[in-house]
Design a protein around this motif. Structure first.
Motif, PDB file in Angstrom:
ATOM      1  N   GLU A  40       0.944  -1.257   0.039  1.00 15.91           N
ATOM      2  CA  GLU A  40       0.111   0.250  -0.307  1.00 15.91           C
ATOM      3  C   GLU A  40       0.699   1.271  -0.136  1.00 15.91           C
ATOM      4  OE1 GLU A  40      -3.111  -0.215   3.102  1.00 15.91           O
ATOM      5  OE2 GLU A  40      -4.009  -1.772   1.618  1.00 15.91           O
ATOM      6  N   MET A  41       1.037   2.021  -0.652  1.00 18.17           N
ATOM      7  CA  MET A  41       2.856   2.260  -1.117  1.00 18.17           C
ATOM      8  C   MET A  41       2.390   3.877  -1.345  1.00 18.17           C
ATOM      9  SD  MET A  41       5.068   0.679   0.695  1.00 18.17           S
ATOM     10  CE  MET A  41       6.399   2.200   0.739  1.00 18.17           C
ATOM     11  N   ASP A  42       1.171   4.186  -1.852  1.00 21.77           N
ATOM     12  CA  ASP A  42      -0.154   5.320  -2.064  1.00 21.77           C
ATOM     13  C   ASP A  42      -0.481   5.310  -0.680  1.00 21.77           C
ATOM     14  OD1 ASP A  42      -1.945   3.224  -2.008  1.00 21.77           O
ATOM     15  OD2 ASP A  42      -3.844   4.703  -4.100  1.00 21.77           O
ATOM     16  N   GLY A  43      -0.291   4.809   0.174  1.00 27.00           N
ATOM     17  CA  GLY A  43      -1.633   5.778   0.960  1.00 27.00           C
ATOM     18  C   GLY A  43      -0.355   6.320   2.305  1.00 27.00           C
ATOM     19  N   PRO A  44      -1.351   7.301   2.683  1.00 26.55           N
ATOM     20  CA  PRO A  44      -0.260   8.361   3.376  1.00 26.55           C
ATOM     21  C   PRO A  44      -0.102   8.110   5.252  1.00 26.55           C
ATOM     22  CG  PRO A  44      -2.571   8.795   2.857  1.00 26.55           C
ATOM     23  CD  PRO A  44      -2.456   8.508   1.895  1.00 26.55           C
ATOM     24  N   TRP A  45      -0.863   6.526   5.484  1.00 31.22           N
ATOM     25  CA  TRP A  45      -0.696   5.555   6.470  1.00 31.22           C
ATOM     26  C   TRP A  45       0.530   4.759   6.655  1.00 31.22           C
ATOM     27  CZ3 TRP A  45      -5.206   5.347   3.350  1.00 31.22           C
ATOM     28  CH2 TRP A  45      -4.898   4.247   2.303  1.00 31.22           C
ATOM     29  N   GLN A  46       1.013   5.000   5.824  1.00 32.61           N
ATOM     30  CA  GLN A  46       2.168   4.367   5.607  1.00 32.61           C
ATOM     31  C   GLN A  46       3.454   4.623   5.590  1.00 32.61           C
ATOM     32  OE1 GLN A  46       2.644  -0.113   4.827  1.00 32.61           O
ATOM     33  NE2 GLN A  46       0.380   1.044   3.973  1.00 32.61           N
ATOM     34  N   ILE A  47       4.440   4.006   6.649  1.00 30.89           N
ATOM     35  CA  ILE A  47       5.504   4.419   6.772  1.00 30.89           C
ATOM     36  C   ILE A  47       6.525   4.404   5.447  1.00 30.89           C
ATOM     37  CG2 ILE A  47       7.573   4.212   8.207  1.00 30.89           C
ATOM     38  CD1 ILE A  47       6.210   2.188   9.687  1.00 30.89           C
ATOM     39  N   GLY A  48       6.514   5.346   4.864  1.00 32.78           N
ATOM     40  CA  GLY A  48       7.597   5.476   3.548  1.00 32.78           C
ATOM     41  C   GLY A  48       7.237   5.404   2.020  1.00 32.78           C
ATOM     42  N   SER A  49       5.758   6.314   2.490  1.00 30.11           N
ATOM     43  CA  SER A  49       4.795   5.800   1.180  1.00 30.11           C
ATOM     44  C   SER A  49       4.891   6.795   0.305  1.00 30.11           C
ATOM     45  CB  SER A  49       3.303   6.262   1.626  1.00 30.11           C
ATOM     46  OG  SER A  49       4.294   7.562   2.097  1.00 30.11           O
ATOM     47  N   LYS A  50       5.529   6.949  -0.654  1.00 30.82           N
ATOM     48  CA  LYS A  50       5.788   7.426  -2.267  1.00 30.82           C
ATOM     49  C   LYS A  50       4.784   7.439  -3.125  1.00 30.82           C
ATOM     50  CE  LYS A  50      10.287   3.959  -1.639  1.00 30.82           C
ATOM     51  NZ  LYS A  50       9.462   4.351   0.256  1.00 30.82           N
ATOM     52  N   THR A  51       6.050   8.498  -4.114  1.00 30.04           N
ATOM     53  CA  THR A  51       4.752   8.840  -5.566  1.00 30.04           C
ATOM     54  C   THR A  51       4.780   6.967  -6.496  1.00 30.04           C
ATOM     55  OG1 THR A  51       6.193   9.773  -6.656  1.00 30.04           O
ATOM     56  CG2 THR A  51       5.298  10.796  -4.997  1.00 30.04           C
ATOM     57  N   ALA A  52       4.152   7.451  -7.535  1.00 30.83           N
ATOM     58  CA  ALA A  52       3.765   6.341  -7.952  1.00 30.83           C
ATOM     59  C   ALA A  52       5.181   6.568  -8.450  1.00 30.83           C
ATOM     60  CB  ALA A  52       2.949   6.393  -9.042  1.00 30.83           C
TER      61      ALA A  52
END
Length: 502
Positions: free
Chosen positions: A173-185
């Motif tokens: 879930e790397m687009d989720g702002p709740w995700q540690i280390g979230s990223k752009t596409a």
């Protein structure tokens, strides 16, 4: 009673039944691991502390794969903390669920559990706070055969033979702002491509899952899949799909039609993946790993993690209690997954134990089956051979959330070698039973082996440790075949299975 006409024909083949459709998910979240699958003080615990009652229920559920160790948890996880002598393992803050992680259970323990549960492991790597090298180290630890540092560490820790894990998730879930280390596409797509390329340099037969958007409701949905696959198409084999936002919020009619939304989700991701394929002018197809799905009541108190200075180990989190209507929806979502077996090649019901789960436990005490256990177990047990698209002529009803929806939905499977055919159907009507009239003339010589129905006049009935049996699939004696036509009566808000044989 309203009539519904259905047609079964072997020419309406969608694709094979895929065992990986019946996967599940074990995350270090709440009580899924600790007091879920692992409870050393339990009377049934084995030498590793695994509950044998949960193992038995897992096998009865018919789980084929299990995704591990997350989930949101994986985006901050140091896998090295969970290997080696247990007494030397560090306790860490789990930022995903505001908990403490003691690392009592790690890679080796999970792999021993997976062998006992007779499931295929599906491993996730941390691409939130870590990257290519850490993924390669974990791959070498799990699968390495050469005399390398990490493979030797696995051997020293008691696993002489490699684990030979084939399916790997590149983050979560790397687009989720709740995700540690979230990223752009673009950021994630590039990292997934680099990680996938390096992992396949070690073993080109690995099956890699790129993160899709975290859900249809995300503003990133669609464009995220396009950009990520544009970056990583050559390196990955699947794109993930996650969906949890189905819950009854006072609108039971819309809730019962949730599978129409899953249909839309799958078809949208498929269209995006095929558009990238056309742009790249390649023959390879990207398929879907629907590796998180379930009904989840996210507004309930048990879905709120601890806060402030409260960092407990294995707190009660996401322990939804499922009722009959939830079971009917879960069965209908399984119908949708089977109906898209040409593109959905794997799926994971999230999660397995205690956390939005079909199996519940008391610490040191009883275990029991939630209502959603039954449709999953029946679909896993009886779906075999080919998936057949069922032609359905049914009345529709208006839903506030999804527009018009059919009152009955169904899919069928057929084993071409034995002729064994199973019809899975739900009645979404709130008040009326349906008479299913099924044309089986294209499958001559069938007879009814058995039929069952899960329903209750009170659709809010939920199982407990004291009673998980009074509402379960019961024999439906109305099913009969005459002159190539099957008829069966199904009550409102019901999940139904009819098994036919030569």
């Amino acid at each position: 009673m309203f009539p519904v006409r259905l047609t079964l024909d072997p020419a309406f083949r969608v694709g094979p039944v895929r065992r990986r459709t019946f996967g599940s998910f074990v995350e270090h979240l709440g009580r899924c691991v600790y007091t879920g699958i692992h409870d050393p003080g339990h009377p049934t615990a084995d030498a590793d502390g695994f509950r044998k009652d949960v193992l038995e229920l897992t096998r009865e559920l018919g789980v084929s794969t299990v995704r591990y160790p997350g989930g949101n948890f994986v985006s901050g996880y140091r896998w090295e903390d969970g290997v080696g002598p247990v007494e030397q393992r560090p306790t860490r803050l789990d930022l995903a669920w505001h908990s403490l992680e003691p690392n009592t259970v790690g890679v080796d323990e999970f792999m021993r559990w997976a062998a006992l549960a007779e499931v295929e492991p599906m491993m996730a790597v941390n691409l939130g706070t870590r990257g290519v090298q850490e993924a390669l180290d974990l791959l070498d630890y799990c699968n390495g055969t050469a005399p390398t540092y990490w493979a030797d560490q696995r051997r020293a820790n008691g696993a002489t033979d490699p684990y030979a894990i084939k399916m790997w998730c590149l983050g979560n879930e790397m687009d989720g702002p709740w995700q540690i280390g979230s990223k752009t596409a673009h950021e994630y797509g590039r990292l997934a491509a680099e990680t996938g390329r390096a992992m396949k340099m070690v073993d080109p037969t690995l099956e890699l899952v790129a993160c899709g958007s975290s859900g249809v409701v995300m503003p990133t949905f669609g464009e995220w899949e396009r950009i990520v696959l544009s970056e990583a198409y050559e390196q990955v084999d699947y794109v993930s799909a996650h969906a949890y936002y189905w819950e009854e919020d006072g609108d039971l009619g819309s809730f019962l039609a949730s599978a129409t939304d899953m249909d839309h989700f799958v078809e949208s991701v498929t269209a995006t993946a095929d558009a990238v394929r056309a742009h790249k002018k390649v023959s390879k197809r990207i398929h879907i790993s629907f590796d998180e799905w379930n009904v989840w009541y996210q507004k309930r108190a048990e879905s709120r993690p601890p806060t402030g200075d409260d960092w407990p180990v294995a707190p009660v989190l996401l322990e939804d209690r499922y009722n009959v209507a939830d079971a009917v929806v879960v069965g209908n979502l399984l119908i949708s997954l089977l109906r898209h077996t040409d593109r959905v090649h794997a799926a994971s019901l999230a999660q397995l134990v205690n956390v939005i789960a079909p199996i519940m436990t008391e610490p040191g005490g009883r275990s029991w089956k939630q209502t959603i256990f039954h449709p999953f177990a029946q679909a896993s047990r009886y779906a075999a051979g080919d998936v057949l698209q069922v032609a359905i002529d049914a009345p529709t009803y208006e839903t506030a959330r999804y527009g018009d929806a059919a009152l009955v939905d169904a899919v069928a499977t057929r084993d071409p070698e034995t002729g064994a055919t199973t019809l899975f159907a739900v009645n979404r009507s709130l008040t009326e039973p349906a008479l299913l009239e099924v044309d089986t003339r294209a499958l001559p010589g069938l007879r009814v082996l058995d039929a069952s129905t899960l329903s209750n006049p009170d659709h809010t009935w939920a199982a407990t440790a004291d009673d998980d049996t009074s509402v379960a699939p019961r024999a439906n004696t109305t099913a009969e075949i005459r002159d190539g036509r099957l008829t069966v009566q199904v009550p409102p808000v019901s999940w139904n299975v009819v098994r036919l044989g030569a």
